[in-house]
Write an enzyme that holds these catalytic residues in place. Structure first.
Site, PDB file in Angstrom:
ATOM      1  CG  ASP A 122      29.346  22.611 143.909  1.00 57.50           C
ATOM      2  OD1 ASP A 122      30.325  22.154 143.297  1.00 57.50           O
ATOM      3  OD2 ASP A 122      29.017  23.809 143.885  1.00 57.50           O
ATOM      4  CD  GLU A 166      26.776  22.709 140.330  1.00 53.42           C
ATOM      5  OE1 GLU A 166      28.007  22.506 140.362  1.00 53.42           O
ATOM      6  OE2 GLU A 166      26.193  23.260 139.381  1.00 53.42           O
ATOM      7  CE  LYS A 208      29.350  25.827 141.284  1.00 50.14           C
ATOM      8  NZ  LYS A 208      30.553  24.984 141.408  1.00 50.14           N
TER       9      LYS A 208
END
Length: 278
Positions: free
Chosen positions: A91, A111, A113
């Protein structure tokens, strides 16, 4: 606004303001900006703190590149590739620094999430489930896709002594304590942090060998067992724990800290660039 233009805008604002807080304010949250955009601000900070070093941001790593890195370690590794243009795309992308030999070395992979909307649903008074008669939704398995990226970066960095992979988690599936929420009708709903129906942290702690969450594990650990020495590449897992959204400044500080640990580990290999500038 296109991502590239937005990143340039954020970089410009970062230079004019007093850092990341000057852009977003003290209460800016993750839903206001992507982790990739924060990564661009991290590069700006690193360039400011280490003007003698060269940094770059990449959005993806080719599987072919990972195999090449493995083959340099041992010819038996990195032989299989079924899709020639296969790649991974964390990401937040990948931040790299150029070493004394002109090679780009990873200093940060990030990342973020979000999984579990139970908190938002309860606060809105929304019921869920097949018949729309439940307070809570059983957690899904989407987060497990992160394991693929983690494993691929671990392969790529198998010859390194650091593993700067940070994963920011938010949502009701990543609680570390029990919380109680009041619905609009006044009824209180308890979210048990250790509920197998909700919690998905145990699905991820395999990526940090069961070590503590909210801990910088960037520098690899070398553990001894009998006559063996084993290198551990542990992902740094960060979660708010109480279902709140991540504050941008907190994420920024963690990402900068992990990047600087990477530079410290790589110190001898970027030493000449630092000493020449003095």
């Amino acid at each position: 606004m296109p991502k590239k233009n937005q990143s340039k805008r954020l970089t410009s604002q970062h230079k004019k303001s007093q850092g990341v807080v000057g852009i977003f304010g003290g209460e800016a949250k993750l839903h206001d900006i992507t982790v990739g955009e924060i990564a661009h601000l991290v590069i700006e900070q690193l360039e400011k703190d280490f003007p003698q070093l060269s940094f770059q941001h990449k959005t993806s790593i080719r599987k072919e590149e990972i195999n090449e890195a493995l083959q340099k370690i041992n010819k038996e590794l990195g032989q299989t590739l079924f899709v020639s243009n296969s790649s991974i795309k964390p990401d937040g992308g990948i931040i790299e620094v150029k070493d004394d030999n002109g090679n780009w070395r990873i200093v940060l992979v990030s990342e973020a999430k979000h999984q579990g909307k139970d908190i938002e649903n309860i606060q809105k008074g929304k019921l869920v489930g097949k018949n729309n008669n439940q307070d809570l939704m059983a957690a899904g398995n989407a987060i497990e896709r992160s394991h693929k990226n983690i494993s691929e970066i671990a392969n790529l960095m198998l010859s390194e002594s650091h593993f700067p992979y940070v994963l920011f988690l938010e949502g009701s599936n990543f609680l570390t304590k029990t919380i109680s929420l009041k619905r609009p009708d006044g009824r209180v709903v308890r979210l048990e942090y250790n509920s197998g129906m909700l919690n998905r942290l145990d699905r991820l702690t395999s990526a940090n060998y069961g070590m503590p969450v909210n801990t910088n594990l960037c520098e690899n650990k070398f553990v001894k067992h009998n006559d063996k020495t084993i290198m551990l590449q542990a992902t740094s897992l960060y979660t708010q724990g109480n279902g709140e959204k991540w504050n941008i400044k907190e994420m920024f500080d963690i990402m900068v800290e992990i990047s600087k640990i990477s530079l410290k580990v790589l110190g001898s290999e970027i030493f000449n660039q630092i000493t020449k500038s003095k």
